[in-house]
Design a protein around this motif. Sequence first.
Motif, PDB file in Angstrom:
ATOM      1  N   UNK A 138      38.432  43.715  28.903  1.00 51.89           N
ATOM      2  CA  UNK A 138      37.388  43.493  29.899  1.00 51.89           C
ATOM      3  C   UNK A 138      37.570  44.341  31.154  1.00 51.89           C
ATOM      4  N   UNK A 139      38.822  44.580  31.539  1.00 52.83           N
ATOM      5  CA  UNK A 139      39.062  45.389  32.733  1.00 52.83           C
ATOM      6  C   UNK A 139      38.481  46.792  32.567  1.00 52.83           C
ATOM      7  N   UNK A 140      38.607  47.374  31.383  1.00 50.95           N
ATOM      8  CA  UNK A 140      38.024  48.691  31.141  1.00 50.95           C
ATOM      9  C   UNK A 140      36.500  48.627  31.233  1.00 50.95           C
ATOM     10  N   UNK A 141      35.902  47.576  30.693  1.00 54.47           N
ATOM     11  CA  UNK A 141      34.443  47.430  30.747  1.00 54.47           C
ATOM     12  C   UNK A 141      33.963  47.378  32.196  1.00 54.47           C
ATOM     13  N   UNK A 142      34.723  46.702  33.039  1.00 58.58           N
ATOM     14  CA  UNK A 142      34.367  46.624  34.456  1.00 58.58           C
ATOM     15  C   UNK A 142      34.469  48.002  35.099  1.00 58.58           C
ATOM     16  N   UNK A 143      35.505  48.731  34.773  1.00 56.77           N
ATOM     17  CA  UNK A 143      35.694  50.077  35.317  1.00 56.77           C
ATOM     18  C   UNK A 143      34.572  51.014  34.865  1.00 56.77           C
ATOM     19  N   UNK A 144      34.227  50.948  33.584  1.00 59.71           N
ATOM     20  CA  UNK A 144      33.177  51.806  33.041  1.00 59.71           C
ATOM     21  C   UNK A 144      31.825  51.494  33.684  1.00 59.71           C
ATOM     22  N   UNK A 145      31.634  50.240  34.100  1.00 62.45           N
ATOM     23  CA  UNK A 145      30.377  49.834  34.738  1.00 62.45           C
ATOM     24  C   UNK A 145      30.287  50.307  36.196  1.00 62.45           C
ATOM     25  N   UNK A 146      31.280  51.072  36.631  1.00 57.06           N
ATOM     26  CA  UNK A 146      31.226  51.637  37.968  1.00 57.06           C
ATOM     27  C   UNK A 146      32.038  50.911  39.010  1.00 57.06           C
ATOM     28  N   UNK A 148      35.546  50.878  39.203  1.00 49.50           N
ATOM     29  CA  UNK A 148      36.938  51.286  38.988  1.00 49.50           C
ATOM     30  C   UNK A 148      37.808  51.130  40.225  1.00 49.50           C
ATOM     31  N   UNK A 149      37.185  50.966  41.399  1.00 55.27           N
ATOM     32  CA  UNK A 149      37.956  50.870  42.635  1.00 55.27           C
ATOM     33  C   UNK A 149      38.167  49.432  43.097  1.00 55.27           C
ATOM     34  N   UNK A 150      37.792  48.456  42.273  1.00 53.98           N
ATOM     35  CA  UNK A 150      37.922  47.064  42.673  1.00 53.98           C
ATOM     36  C   UNK A 150      39.398  46.632  42.678  1.00 53.98           C
ATOM     37  N   UNK A 151      39.797  45.776  43.635  1.00 54.95           N
ATOM     38  CA  UNK A 151      41.189  45.297  43.693  1.00 54.95           C
ATOM     39  C   UNK A 151      41.577  44.535  42.425  1.00 54.95           C
ATOM     40  N   UNK A 152      42.803  44.732  41.991  1.00 52.59           N
ATOM     41  CA  UNK A 152      43.284  44.110  40.761  1.00 52.59           C
ATOM     42  C   UNK A 152      44.631  43.446  41.010  1.00 52.59           C
ATOM     43  N   UNK A 153      44.781  42.215  40.548  1.00 52.03           N
ATOM     44  CA  UNK A 153      46.059  41.506  40.573  1.00 52.03           C
ATOM     45  C   UNK A 153      46.542  41.414  39.136  1.00 52.03           C
TER      46      UNK A 153
END
Length: 277
Positions: A138-146, A148-153
């Motif tokens: 799912x993290x890749x899907x979020x990145x692909x949706x634009x 990619x710069x969102x904070x991640x824990x």
Amino acid sequence: KEYMADNYCTFRNGRICVPVKKDYKLKIANRLFEGSSDIITQQLVQAMIAIDHGMPMVHVLQTSQRNALVLVSKSDSIRTIEDLKGKKVGVWKAGFGELAYVMDTEKNLDIQWIPFLESVNLFLSGAIDATLAMSYNEYLKIRVAGHEDKPVIRFSETEYDYPEDGLYVSTDFYQRHPDKVKAFVEASRKGWEWAHEHPEETLDIVMKWAEKENVHTNRIHQQWMLEQILSLQCEEGEKKPSFRLDGQMIDKLSELLLKYHRIQHPVDVQKLEGGMP
């Protein structure tokens, strides 16, 4: 493994042939309980809870050494675990959130958990403040949706870095067919070792099955998944998987699950492995 549903795959070196099934509607451990599967993949925490509840199952191979869970936030204001206090956070309806629930209780976060099936649309729509995701999916899907710069824990960078996937067998099947279980485990282990040594050839096989099963994916996505999975199979600083469970780590995890009432009795390596040699 997802692309061989309802087909027969041959573990050639082990000289065994098994049907591989997938079902997102049924909790995996229930397959052992109802007898529709003899061997399953299961996350460690879920397996410990199932065994504590009396599920007759035996751990036979550990294919993960580090945790793949990540928390992705919509806002830059959420960068630490403590920043999640009182927030709306997405979690899979099918499970996989037990460690996050423990974290919520231990840190007194009062998170509002919002269930979702598989899609990341709930996160993308802005309906929640953050979401649980797997680093390999799912993290890749979020990145692909634009995003990619969102904070991640990453759970792998916190005190909740516990292993996940392993192979589990019904106790009855293990007792009746120890040689078949041994052959399956050996073939699985050799398969993963081969994947570590031949990642491009592994991707070729995955894409072949994806096309055959009409799975909508692409090589870039599968390459990301494979790289993440192979990395998580290795202990920190190692390049090869050990396929083992660490007794001290299991004891620590058992204490954590006991403390926050996820299990009622201690679950150690001996209980997980059912006295296997």
